[in-house]
Structure formats: structure tokens, C-alpha cells
Design a protein around this motif. Structure first.
Motif, mmCIF file in Angstrom:
data_model
loop_
_atom_site.group_PDB
_atom_site.id
_atom_site.type_symbol
_atom_site.label_atom_id
_atom_site.label_comp_id
_atom_site.label_asym_id
_atom_site.label_seq_id
_atom_site.Cartn_x
_atom_site.Cartn_y
_atom_site.Cartn_z
ATOM 1 N N MET A 1 24.396 7.167 -12.334
ATOM 2 C CA MET A 1 25.176 8.350 -11.970
ATOM 3 C C MET A 1 26.575 7.895 -11.583
ATOM 4 O O MET A 1 26.733 6.866 -10.918
ATOM 5 C CB MET A 1 24.547 9.082 -10.781
ATOM 6 C CG MET A 1 23.171 9.648 -11.029
ATOM 7 S SD MET A 1 22.515 10.487 -9.550
ATOM 8 C CE MET A 1 22.031 9.063 -8.545
ATOM 9 N N GLU A 2 27.586 8.674 -11.981
ATOM 10 C CA GLU A 2 28.953 8.339 -11.599
ATOM 11 C C GLU A 2 29.727 9.610 -11.286
ATOM 12 O O GLU A 2 29.603 10.614 -11.995
ATOM 13 C CB GLU A 2 29.676 7.571 -12.708
ATOM 14 C CG GLU A 2 31.085 7.127 -12.282
ATOM 15 C CD GLU A 2 31.854 6.401 -13.378
ATOM 16 O OE1 GLU A 2 32.807 5.688 -13.029
ATOM 17 O OE2 GLU A 2 31.518 6.556 -14.557
ATOM 18 N N LYS A 3 30.534 9.569 -10.214
ATOM 19 C CA LYS A 3 31.399 10.691 -9.864
ATOM 20 C C LYS A 3 32.649 10.679 -10.729
ATOM 21 O O LYS A 3 33.271 9.630 -10.915
ATOM 22 C CB LYS A 3 31.798 10.619 -8.386
ATOM 23 C CG LYS A 3 30.645 10.882 -7.440
ATOM 24 C CD LYS A 3 31.119 10.978 -5.999
ATOM 25 C CE LYS A 3 31.486 9.631 -5.442
ATOM 26 N NZ LYS A 3 31.838 9.699 -4.006
ATOM 27 N N ILE B 1 17.545 16.842 -14.979
ATOM 28 C CA ILE B 1 17.651 15.893 -13.873
ATOM 29 C C ILE B 1 16.268 15.537 -13.342
ATOM 30 O O ILE B 1 15.953 14.360 -13.090
ATOM 31 C CB ILE B 1 18.529 16.476 -12.747
ATOM 32 C CG1 ILE B 1 19.987 16.577 -13.206
ATOM 33 C CG2 ILE B 1 18.426 15.635 -11.472
ATOM 34 C CD1 ILE B 1 20.668 15.243 -13.437
ATOM 35 N N VAL C 1 24.379 10.291 -15.991
ATOM 36 C CA VAL C 1 24.590 11.565 -15.288
ATOM 37 C C VAL C 1 26.007 11.590 -14.740
ATOM 38 O O VAL C 1 26.445 10.633 -14.086
ATOM 39 C CB VAL C 1 23.585 11.737 -14.130
ATOM 40 C CG1 VAL C 1 23.901 13.000 -13.334
ATOM 41 C CG2 VAL C 1 22.154 11.785 -14.658
ATOM 42 N N PHE D 1 24.746 17.664 -5.854
ATOM 43 C CA PHE D 1 24.983 16.395 -5.163
ATOM 44 C C PHE D 1 25.515 16.750 -3.788
ATOM 45 O O PHE D 1 26.644 17.220 -3.639
ATOM 46 C CB PHE D 1 26.003 15.593 -5.979
ATOM 47 C CG PHE D 1 26.261 14.194 -5.524
ATOM 48 C CD1 PHE D 1 25.295 13.211 -5.654
ATOM 49 C CD2 PHE D 1 27.502 13.841 -5.013
ATOM 50 C CE1 PHE D 1 25.554 11.900 -5.282
ATOM 51 C CE2 PHE D 1 27.773 12.530 -4.639
ATOM 52 C CZ PHE D 1 26.801 11.558 -4.768
ATOM 53 N N ILE E 1 28.621 13.293 -12.121
ATOM 54 C CA ILE E 1 28.745 14.082 -10.899
ATOM 55 C C ILE E 1 30.166 14.613 -10.865
ATOM 56 O O ILE E 1 31.119 13.850 -10.682
ATOM 57 C CB ILE E 1 28.461 13.227 -9.652
ATOM 58 C CG1 ILE E 1 27.086 12.570 -9.754
ATOM 59 C CG2 ILE E 1 28.559 14.083 -8.380
ATOM 60 C CD1 ILE E 1 26.846 11.497 -8.707
ATOM 61 N N LEU F 1 23.607 5.145 -8.040
ATOM 62 C CA LEU F 1 24.904 5.810 -7.982
ATOM 63 C C LEU F 1 25.934 4.701 -8.019
ATOM 64 O O LEU F 1 25.958 3.853 -7.127
ATOM 65 C CB LEU F 1 25.049 6.624 -6.698
ATOM 66 C CG LEU F 1 26.468 7.098 -6.369
ATOM 67 C CD1 LEU F 1 26.938 8.138 -7.380
ATOM 68 C CD2 LEU F 1 26.543 7.650 -4.945
#
Length: 337
Positions: free
Chosen positions: A155-157, A5, A174, A219, A176, A131
Motif C-alpha cells: 500500500m502506498e499513499k 480490499i 493498493v 484508511f 491510498i 504500508l
């Protein structure tokens, strides 16, 4: 820096600040960046209710702003100008990397002019990290193509294996993870894609556990909500540091359980949840995102609610972002930095 990261984002510590609707601004994000972590300017960053002679883009005297079902509370041009103002503030205070949140549930960027305009703004300002918030829906190949073609890491949840498979297949940089059993998730997806632990990471134990289970980074949301630089209402900050997890009230929105400080509206939403009212109707009763603004920005829990992590027991001080990050970093193993 050996951490994936840190290498990818050009930061010193694998700590990512999770933005919440309207609760970020350029000064806050710069402070986080200067401390070695990654700050994210969330949607509607820097929004103000009071008029301000120095700028017209980020102010309003209206009590209800925009369509409450939209993620942005302002029109496309004003939202873009608002974000640009906060990027200016961030650049005035740091040369370190930071990110911008893009929010959309549309499959095509052409169907969401507000979100697309922010991508174009990121390109112009040479911001290379986002994000992407799609509220449980997978980010489309069209969005990924647009972002990657502009040099932007994504980045994605994700909460489920299926969501993670789609995100990884489509090229998200990435993941999350906000689901259960982090260790198994890392074992399955972590070899190919860096993983951030994103579920209720607030205490020394949960931070240490995240890295012990193989996460590349963390996070973090609620600890930054009470940082000195955050635009959260002062009475809400004070209430958070004086409260504990057992004091929070809960209710259900589509795709998530919300933990809030108690109050007239949060208690009503809790009662509706107990009586098995549909989450979408509860979200409507909460005044959608307007209720979050009322609660977090205005500090009004009669007409608003707050959105916190489940465990707030170790959050007991309003401190500068730098101090918060220093305390978090103490629980990160040296090999993970």
C-alpha cells in the motif's frame, strides 16, 4: 467477501488503521485484527521510555533517541528487535492478518539497512502486507521488486495524479488517496488498482462519502489514536475527545499541513507558518519526529506536538478498538463489505 480490499488482505471489513510514529503496538494491532479490520504496526511500534525488566530492546532512559531526522528513532538492530517483539505480541493475540509499515526515502533498499531489515523480518514471520511510507517520493522499482519477491502486498499513499501514475506503473497493489476529488481519482485509477480513501476520514459523513465516490476501503488514523489499546498518552486522548476541530492549531511541514492540539510548541509553529517561514525550518523547530514523540507519547505539548485529522468533532469517547470499528462499520454500505 466481494470487496477487493477484503479479498486481497483476507479481512472482513475494508477498514485500514493508519499508523502514526510510535503510536502502535502488538496488542492494539491484534485488537483491530480481531474486529475484522487491518491493523498496521508502524515504525518504532511498542517503543517505551521507561525501563522494563522483561525486555531490553524496546526501552530507553534517554530523553532524545537516535537521530531526529531519521524515521526510525533507534539503530537498525534495535528497531528490528523492537518490531519483532510487537509481532510476537500480535501473534499471541490473533491469527488474523495484520501489516507492518516500512519507511524509506532511499531508492535502493541497500541504502537503507533499517527498512530492509524489516522486510527480511516480515519474510521470516510470514507477514504479507506492508504500508510503504516514502513521504511524497515515489516508491522505487527496486523496493517493489524486493517486497513482491518476498510475497508482500504494497500500500502506498499518493496525493497527486503524477504520484499515482508512478505507483501504478511500478506495481503498487493498493493506492491510498490523500488528495482532492476522490470520485475523479477512482474513475481514473480504480479499475486497475484498489483505492483507499485516506484524507480526513473521521466522521459518518466522510465514511459514507468515501464509498459513494467509489473507494474500495478507508484508511483511518485519529479515531484509533484514542482507542483504549493505543499507547497515546492519556492526557492527549482526553484532550482529543474534549476538543473540536475549531480548537486545533495548524502549521506546515514539508508535504503536509499538520493539525495539532494547541500548546506552547504547536502555537509557536503556527506563528512561524503565518510569517511564511519555510516548512523545512518549521519541521526543524518542531524537533522533527522527536517533537511528535514528545507530544503524542509523553503528552508534553510544551516540547512536542500532535498530528491529527482535520475533523475530530465526532471523536468523543475513549473506547476499545472493537467498538470503534463497529461504529465505523455501521456507515459502510453492505455491498462494500
Amino acid at each position: 467477501m466481494s470487496n477487493r480490499i477484503c479479498k486481497m488482505f483476507g479481512i472482513s471489513l475494508p477498514i485500514i488503521q493508519a499508523p502514526i510514529h510510535t503510536l502502535t503496538n502488538g496488542k492494539m494491532i491484534a485488537s483491530i485484527a480481531e474486529a475484522g479490520a487491518l491493523g498496521i504496526l508502524g515504525i518504532n511500534s511498542g517503543f517505551k521510555f521507561e525501563t522494563d525488566a522483561s525486555t531490553g530492546a524496546s526501552t530507553t532512559t534517554s530523553e532524545e533517541i537516535g537521530d531526529e531526522e531519521r524515521f526510525s528513532i533507534l539503530d537498525t538492530m534495535t528497531e528490528r528487535n523492537l518490531m519483532n517483539e510487537q509481532i510476537d505480541v500480535a501473534f499471541e493475540n490473533t491469527f488474523r492478518p495484520f501489516a507492518v509499515e516500512i519507511a524509506s526515502t532511499e531508492a535502493s533498499p541497500n541504502d537503507d539497512p533499517t527498512a530492509k531489515s524489516l522486510v527480511m523480518l516480515m519474510r521470516k514471520r510470514r507477514i504479507t502486507i506492508t504500508l510503504f511510507e516514502s513521504w511524497g517520493q515515489p516508491i522505487s522499482k527496486e523496493w517493489i521488486s524486493l517486497l513482491h519477491s518476498n510475497g508482500i502486498k504494497i500500500m502506498e499513499k499518493v496525493k497527486t495524479i503524477e504520484q499515482a501514475q508512478d505507483a501504478q506503473k511500478n506495481g503498487v497493489d493498493v493506492l491510498i488517496y490523500i488528495g482532492k476529488n476522490l470520485a475523479n481519482f477512482v474513475k481514473r485509477f480504480g479499475k486497475k488498482t484498489p483505492i483507499l480513501a485516506g484524507k480526513n476520514v473521521t466522521t459518518a459523513f466522510t465514511i459514507k462519502s468515501a464509498f459513494a465516490n467509489g473507494a474500495d476501503g478507508i484508511f483511518i488514523s485519529t479515531p484509533f489514536i484514542v482507542c483504549k489499546e493505543a499507547p497515546t498518552a492519556n492526557n492527549i486522548k482526553e484532550a482529543i475527545i474534549k476538543s473540536c476541530s475549531s480548537n486545533l492549531t495548524t502549521f506546515t511541514f514539508p508535504n503536509e499541513i499538520v493539525y495539532s492540539l494547541p500548546g506552547t510548541l504547536p502555537d509557536k509553529l503556527h506563528d512561524l507558518t503565518i510569517t511564511k517561514i519555510e516548512p523545512s525550518k518549521i519541521f526543524r523547530q518542531a524537533h522533527h519526529f522527536q517533537g511528535l514523540i514528545n507530544g503524542m507519547v509523553k503528552g508534553d505539548l510544551t516540547n512536542g506536538y500532535t498530528m491529527l485529522d482535520e475533523n475530530i468533532d465526532e471523536i468523543n469517547k475513549i473506547a476499545p478498538a472493537e467498538e470503534i470499528i463497529e461504529n465505523i462499520a455501521k456507515n459502510i454500505p453492505e455491498k462494500s463489505r
